[in-house]
Write a protein that holds these residues in place. Structure first.
Motif: not given
Lengths: 112, 141
Positions: A56-60, A82-84, B15-16, B47-48
């Motif tokens: 997911n985006v958080n991994s990015v 979204a992550a892509k 909003d992740f 910060m993250y």
């Protein structure tokens, strides 16, 4: 720091599928496995290959902040759209494998 | 660097996809300024974690960053629910994040402990029902 191999060579040696292409000439210097992002962020080192099921985006964001060389999604875990998109924007390479983190780690330990 | 650099960010709630934008931007700025990788890493992680906390718990917030010759000062303000028991929240493994957050890879109870670990000074001003402010400082030398 010992220089091992590039992300491209690594993906070829382990027959990994390239899902997003960042800097494939980036050098790999180690490996870290984990799915809890705060844990990974504080322990993965710059230049590590990061093995995870989190696509997911958080991994990015975590890969960017910890300067990982690339992310390998294990056991064919999915990379969401979204992550892509974010990975392409940020230049993060996502690779994919049907093997699990243990099986891949065993292979990686023979390479580095 | 003679004068300090001030940066301001608004973190959107829930909003992740945008969480990490502020810390990523600060990371790039510090890199351009030639700050050491170890300091950049500490600032980015702290910060993250703060940004993610704002998204998960507080419906977003505001971040101010001041970069001086000797230190990086980060102030993260939100108008979220506040922290009932700061001592407990600082314990590794304690988390109030809901299950859907855990499936995203968060909620390990490492957020505030990580901030403490990666900063030189860290304090929390919080009031239940009013909000939380995190004050962090990372020394450059």
């Amino acid at each position: 720091m010992k220089i091992i191999m590039t992300v491209k060579e690594f993906s070829e040696k382990l027959s990994l599928k390239i899902l997003t292409e960042g800097d494939l000439s980036r050098q790999i210097t180690g490996c870290y496995c984990g799915d809890l992002l705060s844990w990974v962020m504080s322990r993965a080192r710059e230049g590590d290959v990061w093995l995870t099921v989190m696509g997911n985006v958080n991994s990015v964001a975590v890969a960017v902040l910890s300067d990982c060389a690339c992310i390998v999604l294990t056991e064919n875990s999915p990379l969401d759209e979204a992550a892509k998109e974010k990975a392409l924007q940020q230049g993060i390479t996502f690779l994919s494998s049907d093997r699990n983190a243990y099986e891949l780690s065993v292979e990686i330990s023979k390479l580095i | 660097m003679e004068e300090s650099i001030r940066l301001h960010y608004t973190v959107p709630g829930d909003d992740f996809t945008r969480a990490g934008a502020a810390s990523g931007n600060v990371k790039r700025t510090l890199k351009e300024l030639g700050v050491s990788p170890a300091v950049i890493r500490n600032v980015s992680i702290a910060m993250y974690e703060g940004e993610i906390n704002m998204v998960i718990h507080a419906n977003g917030g505001e971040i101010d960053v001041e970069i001086t010759e000797n230190e990086i000062i980060m102030t993260l303000r939100d108008q979220g629910p506040g922290i009932e028991n700061v001592e407990l929240a600082m314990k590794e493994g304690f988390s109030t994040a809901p299950d859907n957050i855990r499936t995203l890879g968060f909620g390990a109870g490492m957020g505030l402990p990580n901030i403490k670990k990666y900063t030189d000074e860290f304090s929390i001003d919080t009031k239940v029902g009013v909000g939380t402010t995190l004050n962090m400082k990372v020394k450059i030398q």
